[in-house]
Each structure stands twice: as C-alpha cells, then as structure tokens.
Design a protein around this motif. Structure first.
Motif, mmCIF file in Angstrom:
data_model
loop_
_atom_site.group_PDB
_atom_site.id
_atom_site.type_symbol
_atom_site.label_atom_id
_atom_site.label_comp_id
_atom_site.label_asym_id
_atom_site.label_seq_id
_atom_site.Cartn_x
_atom_site.Cartn_y
_atom_site.Cartn_z
ATOM 1 N N LEU A 173 -0.059 5.336 -33.526
ATOM 2 C CA LEU A 173 -0.383 4.376 -31.978
ATOM 3 C C LEU A 173 -1.801 4.703 -32.222
ATOM 4 N N VAL A 174 -2.558 5.702 -32.121
ATOM 5 C CA VAL A 174 -4.166 5.599 -31.526
ATOM 6 C C VAL A 174 -5.120 4.853 -32.221
ATOM 7 N N GLU A 175 -5.058 5.619 -33.683
ATOM 8 C CA GLU A 175 -5.127 4.028 -34.687
ATOM 9 C C GLU A 175 -4.709 3.283 -34.792
ATOM 10 N N THR A 176 -3.653 2.240 -34.496
ATOM 11 C CA THR A 176 -3.277 1.049 -34.761
ATOM 12 C C THR A 176 -4.037 0.434 -33.547
ATOM 13 N N ALA A 177 -3.975 1.192 -32.070
ATOM 14 C CA ALA A 177 -5.265 0.470 -30.801
ATOM 15 C C ALA A 177 -6.819 0.866 -30.599
ATOM 16 N N GLY A 178 -7.053 1.683 -31.454
ATOM 17 C CA GLY A 178 -8.967 1.667 -31.431
ATOM 18 C C GLY A 178 -9.431 2.332 -30.829
ATOM 19 N N ALA A 179 -8.248 3.398 -30.470
ATOM 20 C CA ALA A 179 -8.991 3.335 -29.061
ATOM 21 C C ALA A 179 -9.131 5.271 -29.533
ATOM 22 N N ALA A 180 -9.871 6.345 -28.269
ATOM 23 C CA ALA A 180 -10.646 6.938 -28.558
ATOM 24 C C ALA A 180 -8.701 8.086 -27.579
ATOM 25 N N ALA A 181 -8.476 8.934 -28.502
ATOM 26 C CA ALA A 181 -7.079 9.670 -27.907
ATOM 27 C C ALA A 181 -7.204 9.430 -26.393
ATOM 28 N N PRO A 182 -7.886 10.658 -25.978
ATOM 29 C CA PRO A 182 -7.630 10.707 -24.655
ATOM 30 C C PRO A 182 -8.178 10.084 -23.065
ATOM 31 N N ALA A 183 -8.628 8.746 -23.685
ATOM 32 C CA ALA A 183 -8.490 7.969 -22.984
ATOM 33 C C ALA A 183 -6.838 7.473 -23.450
ATOM 34 N N PHE A 184 -6.751 6.458 -24.548
ATOM 35 C CA PHE A 184 -5.610 6.116 -24.554
ATOM 36 C C PHE A 184 -4.790 6.473 -23.979
ATOM 37 N N TRP A 185 -3.382 7.499 -24.498
ATOM 38 C CA TRP A 185 -3.588 8.552 -23.629
ATOM 39 C C TRP A 185 -2.764 8.288 -21.991
ATOM 40 N N ASN A 186 -4.123 8.320 -21.738
ATOM 41 C CA ASN A 186 -4.508 8.355 -20.384
ATOM 42 C C ASN A 186 -3.870 6.452 -19.534
ATOM 43 N N ALA A 187 -4.049 5.585 -20.338
ATOM 44 C CA ALA A 187 -3.961 4.687 -20.202
ATOM 45 C C ALA A 187 -2.427 4.275 -20.147
ATOM 46 N N TYR A 188 -1.587 5.123 -21.666
ATOM 47 C CA TYR A 188 -0.593 5.153 -21.987
ATOM 48 C C TYR A 188 0.598 5.157 -21.152
ATOM 49 N N TRP A 189 0.493 5.814 -20.541
ATOM 50 C CA TRP A 189 1.144 7.227 -19.373
ATOM 51 C C TRP A 189 1.109 6.918 -18.560
ATOM 52 N N ASP A 190 -0.033 6.389 -17.478
ATOM 53 C CA ASP A 190 -0.743 5.354 -16.545
ATOM 54 C C ASP A 190 0.161 4.635 -16.249
ATOM 55 N N ARG A 191 -0.029 3.409 -17.378
ATOM 56 C CA ARG A 191 0.756 2.625 -17.428
ATOM 57 C C ARG A 191 2.378 2.349 -18.327
ATOM 58 N N ARG A 192 2.749 3.340 -18.071
ATOM 59 C CA ARG A 192 4.247 3.233 -18.805
ATOM 60 C C ARG A 192 5.140 2.851 -17.430
#
Length: 197
Positions: A25-44
């Motif tokens: 998922l992180v690779e597909t998004a092309g984002a840094a892991a900490p920022a990606f997971w913060n956005a993923y769970w905040d928007r979930r």
C-alpha cells in the motif's frame, strides 16, 4: 448458554492487516510510511461507515498527503487495500463451520468499508454460514457504538442475552456487554472453543 455467536471479523476470523500488504500500500501510494498511515486512519471512519466510496476515501487520503491520485492509482490502492486484509485463520473458519453444522446460529459484526465487504463476499464461500452479516458500511453503525450491537440483536430477532459477542478488542466486548450481550475477549481459537462448550 448463548445459542447465537456474533463474531468480529478482523483479529478473530481474519488476520490483521499483513505487513507485506501494508508495504504494498505504501509503495503504491508513493508516500512516506508515517504520513501515509496517519492519513489512512484519519480518513478511514467515514469509509467504514459507508459515507465514502473507495475513490472518495483515497482522494481524501491524497489530499491529506498534499498530492493527488489519478483513477488508475486509486483502483490499484483499492485492490491493494483489500489484499492487505484478506488473510484468514483457517482454524477459526473451521470453527465457524462446525458451530453452524451443530445448530448454533452464527453472525458477523465488522467495521468494514464496502469495497472490502464485497471482496470477502466474493472470495470466501464460508460466509454462507452467517445468518446476518452486519457490516458497518451497510448498517450505519460502527463498533463500539451501542447502535451496532442493537442492530444485530434486532436483525437476529433474539434477546441480547442469547448472543455471545466475540472480539479481540476489549472496548468492543465491553460495549456488547453494556448492550446486554455476553462477551468473549478473543485471544485464540482454543480458549474460545473451550468457552463455547
């Protein structure tokens, strides 16, 4: 004794999100892991409640990350997200089948978005054992809100004290007990099997 067993899905029958799937998922998004997971769970939460589609969810994740995902990237992320949550515990799948075959009623209550619910319905034939599948995206309630448990009680048509709710999160079990159900904090199939005998 409870004659209806209401199961959580992830962390009980399905395994938690896989590390390989998370990396994809992180690779597909092309984002840094900490920022990606913060956005993923905040928007979930709205996604789990059925208030956002997959494209809507991923567009909001992109917005939080300060970027944009095109339609192709979003489709890849929806598929990668479903794959990351798709591993199941075969021992628990067998237990669900045994319970149904023995005459115990089994049902499911899960905080899950529509894309993932559709994936499970399409790829896991053992879902036929569940008399009720209460997906948060379809019932409008998420655990641990009382409405999720009351919705299941009403859909099953039994008194709450005839239902045993099984979940790996203590706050969800406590909420079920507050709604009048029995509760079992899941720590493994052997302990659950012993509790059901």
């Amino acid at each position: 004794m409870a004659d209806t067993i209401l199961f959580d899905l992830f962390g009980v029958i399905a395994r938690p999100q896989s590390s390989a799937g998370m990396a994809r998922l992180v690779e597909t998004a092309g984002a840094a892991a900490p920022a990606f997971w913060n956005a993923y769970w905040d928007r979930r939460p709205p996604y789990d409640r059925g208030r956002l589609t997959g494209p809507g969810f991923w567009s909001r994740v992109a917005e939080t990350l300060g970027t944009r995902f095109d339609d192709r990237r979003i489709a890849e992320l929806v598929a990668a997200d479903a794959a990351s949550w798709s591993e199941v515990d075969d021992t628990m799948v067998s237990l669900v089948g045994e319970l149904a075959a023995s005459g115990r009623r089994v049902a499911l209550l899960s905080n899950i978005p529509e894309d993932l619910a559709v994936h499970y319905e399409a790829h896991h034939p053992w879902f036929r054992h569940f008399e009720v599948c209460a997906f948060s995206c379809r019932i409008g309630h998420v655990k641990p809100s009382a409405g999720a448990y009351l919705w299941c009680r009403d859909a099953l048509g039994v008194a709450a004290d005839r239902i045993l709710f099984v979940d790996d999160r203590a706050e969800n079990v406590r909420a079920a007990e507050a709604a009048g159900m029995g509760g079992h904090l899941f720590t493994g199939s052997a302990r659950l099997r012993a509790a059901l005998n």
